[in-house]
Design an enzyme around this catalytic site. Structure first.
Site, short mmCIF file in Angstrom:
data_model
loop_
_atom_site.label_atom_id
_atom_site.label_comp_id
_atom_site.label_asym_id
_atom_site.label_seq_id
_atom_site.Cartn_x
_atom_site.Cartn_y
_atom_site.Cartn_z
N ALA A 230 -38.46 -6.77 5.10
CA ALA A 230 -37.60 -6.24 5.21
C ALA A 230 -35.53 -6.52 4.77
CB ALA A 230 -36.69 -7.02 6.91
N GLY B 122 -41.54 -7.98 6.90
CA GLY B 122 -41.49 -6.91 8.10
C GLY B 122 -42.76 -5.69 7.56
N GLU C 119 -45.95 -7.16 8.86
CA GLU C 119 -45.69 -7.00 10.32
C GLU C 119 -45.93 -5.47 10.83
OE1 GLU C 119 -41.81 -8.97 10.62
OE2 GLU C 119 -42.44 -10.05 11.58
N GLU D 19 -40.29 -15.44 5.62
CA GLU D 19 -38.85 -15.37 6.21
C GLU D 19 -38.81 -16.87 6.05
OE1 GLU D 19 -41.32 -13.58 7.59
OE2 GLU D 19 -41.04 -11.69 8.38
N1 CO8 Z 1 -35.45 -6.51 -0.23
C1 CO8 Z 1 -34.39 -6.15 -0.43
N2 CO8 Z 1 -34.79 -6.17 -2.01
C2 CO8 Z 1 -36.10 -6.34 -2.24
C3 CO8 Z 1 -37.29 -6.66 -1.99
C4 CO8 Z 1 -36.59 -6.82 -0.09
N3 CO8 Z 1 -37.30 -8.03 1.10
N4 CO8 Z 1 -38.24 -7.12 -1.98
C5 CO8 Z 1 -38.34 -6.90 -3.65
N5 CO8 Z 1 -36.49 -6.39 -4.10
C6 CO8 Z 1 -35.87 -6.00 -5.18
C7 CO8 Z 1 -35.51 -7.00 -5.81
O1 CO8 Z 1 -34.17 -7.34 -5.55
C8 CO8 Z 1 -35.64 -6.60 -7.21
O2 CO8 Z 1 -34.28 -5.51 -7.20
P1 CO8 Z 1 -33.60 -5.76 -9.01
O3 CO8 Z 1 -34.74 -5.13 -9.38
O4 CO8 Z 1 -32.82 -4.63 -8.57
O5 CO8 Z 1 -33.35 -7.05 -8.88
C9 CO8 Z 1 -36.83 -5.00 -6.72
O6 CO8 Z 1 -36.99 -5.26 -5.45
C10 CO8 Z 1 -38.56 -5.83 -7.61
O7 CO8 Z 1 -38.37 -7.16 -6.56
P2 CO8 Z 1 -38.60 -7.86 -8.11
O8 CO8 Z 1 -38.00 -8.26 -9.43
O9 CO8 Z 1 -38.22 -9.84 -6.63
O10 CO8 Z 1 -40.09 -8.33 -8.08
P3 CO8 Z 1 -41.40 -9.46 -8.42
O11 CO8 Z 1 -42.56 -9.00 -9.01
O12 CO8 Z 1 -41.16 -10.41 -9.79
O13 CO8 Z 1 -41.42 -10.18 -6.93
C11 CO8 Z 1 -41.76 -10.19 -4.68
C12 CO8 Z 1 -42.54 -9.53 -5.93
C13 CO8 Z 1 -42.85 -11.38 -4.79
C14 CO8 Z 1 -42.84 -9.95 -3.22
C15 CO8 Z 1 -40.11 -10.43 -4.72
O14 CO8 Z 1 -40.09 -9.71 -4.39
C16 CO8 Z 1 -39.96 -10.92 -3.14
O15 CO8 Z 1 -40.01 -12.82 -3.10
N6 CO8 Z 1 -39.56 -10.07 -2.56
C17 CO8 Z 1 -38.79 -10.63 -1.27
C18 CO8 Z 1 -39.50 -11.17 -0.03
C19 CO8 Z 1 -39.00 -11.61 1.49
O16 CO8 Z 1 -39.19 -11.85 0.75
N7 CO8 Z 1 -39.95 -10.80 2.36
C20 CO8 Z 1 -39.12 -10.58 3.40
C21 CO8 Z 1 -37.91 -10.38 4.28
S1 CO8 Z 1 -37.65 -10.83 6.01
C22 CO8 Z 1 -37.87 -9.56 7.12
O17 CO8 Z 1 -38.72 -9.54 6.23
C23 CO8 Z 1 -38.40 -9.60 7.87
C24 CO8 Z 1 -38.42 -7.92 8.90
C25 CO8 Z 1 -38.28 -8.78 10.84
C26 CO8 Z 1 -37.70 -9.44 11.23
C27 CO8 Z 1 -35.88 -9.64 10.24
C28 CO8 Z 1 -35.27 -10.65 10.66
C29 CO8 Z 1 -35.02 -11.47 8.76
#
Ligand code: CO8
Length: 260
Positions: free
Chosen positions: A67, A111, A114, A134
């Site tokens: 998400a 997500g 999921e 999460e």
């Molecule tokens: N949301 C928003 N932006 C994101 C997300 C995300 N989930 N994941 C990545 N991005 C963005 C980063 O902020 C970054 O943006 P910018 O270039 O502007 O800084 C860009 O994408 C590239 O990401 P990274 O630089 O972090 O890339 P890396 O290769 O270094 O890392 C990862 C990749 C490991 C995937 C890392 O981006 C990461 O950990 N992302 C978040 C993953 C996460 O926590 N996902 C779960 C989110 S919560 C959720 O999905 C819940 C869903 C349903 C229930 C809702 C309740 C919460």
């Protein structure tokens, strides 16, 4: 809106509808615009008689990284309750009656994982990585993860992923039964399309009934499920395609299904 700005792209290959998640700069983070567009594309393909199966895919780096955290960070309880977060648009996929296959390369997190779990099958590239992180945000996998993951891989492995945010690589995901096949990255789309085309060539009502019956196994007792299956089996004898399939076999020829 030009192609770069569209949150999902759609394409039709034969009888297969292909949906590509298209926010590559944000690793396909799932926001409202994307989930609305995904739901609309899914339901459009589902109601198109010329489509027999649907593929959802992402980019080489990410199926979807979850998400959109930037969108959610300041939401309040009332925002999500009154807006019916998740239920309102993420669950359109539950209304799709045709087979849906996720073709996953790179990150399928939160997500994104999921969403893949809500599909009927997952084909993983070697680079695929699955996680429900999460807990790191003090959130929970709230788009079906706490329910579908244990049903898919069992409680022990599901608890491991949900409580510790452990990431599975494609091989582990294959071993645990989360994905149905692992393929080289450069073959992911071709192999998934070949599989989807084969499925889409079968009788559509039979596919829909089988999907419904298998899903019922998750949601009913064994005896209820068997009863449902038996009734659906009996109903198959009302299908033109079932008679065509059996007679084609006996005549040693390919069946010509009319999807009736
Ligand atoms: N949301 C928003 N932006 C994101 C997300 C995300 N989930 N994941 C990545 N991005 C963005 C980063 O902020 C970054 O943006 P910018 O270039 O502007 O800084 C860009 O994408 C590239 O990401 P990274 O630089 O972090 O890339 P890396 O290769 O270094 O890392 C990862 C990749 C490991 C995937 C890392 O981006 C990461 O950990 N992302 C978040 C993953 C996460 O926590 N996902 C779960 C989110 S919560 C959720 O999905 C819940 C869903 C349903 C229930 C809702 C309740 C919460």
């Amino acid at each position: 809106m030009n192609e770069q700005q569209q949150p999902v792209l759609t394409d039709i290959r034969g009888r297969v509808g292909v949906i590509t998640l298209n926010r590559p700069q944000q690793l396909n983070a799932l926001n409202d615009a994307l989930m609305d567009a995904l739901g609309e594309a899914l339901l459009r393909f589902d109601s198109d008689a010329a489509i027999g199966a649907i593929v959802i895919t992402g980019s080489a780096k990410a199926f979807a990284a979850g998400a959109d955290i930037a969108a959610m960070a300041d939401w309040t309880y009332m925002d999500v309750y009154q807006g019916d977060f998740i239920t309102r648009n993420w669950e359109a996929i539950r209304r799709v009656r045709k087979p849906v296959i996720a073709a996953v390369a790179g990150f399928a997190m939160g997500g994104g994982c999921e969403l893949a779990l809500a599909c009927d099958r997952i084909i993983a590239a070697e680079s695929a990585k699955f996680a429900l992180p999460e807990i790191k945000l003090a959130m929970l996998p709230g788009a079906g993860g706490t329910q579908r993951l244990p049903r898919a891989i069992g409680k022990a492995k599901a608890m491991d992923m949900c409580l510790s945010a452990r990431m599975l690589d494609a091989r582990e995901a294959d071993r645990y039964g989360l994905v149905s096949r692992v393929v080289p990255d450069d073959q992911l789309l071709d192999d998934t399309l070949a599989l989807a085309s084969r499925i889409a060539g079968y009788s559509l009502p039979a596919l829909m009934v089988i999907k419904e019956a298998v899903n019922r196994a998750w949601e009913s007792s064994l005896s209820e499920g068997i009863l449902y299956e038996r009734r659906e089996l009996h109903a198959r004898f009302a299908s033109e395609d079932a008679h065509e399939g059996m007679h084609a076999f006996l005549s040693k020829r390919q069946p010509k299904f009319k999807h009736r």
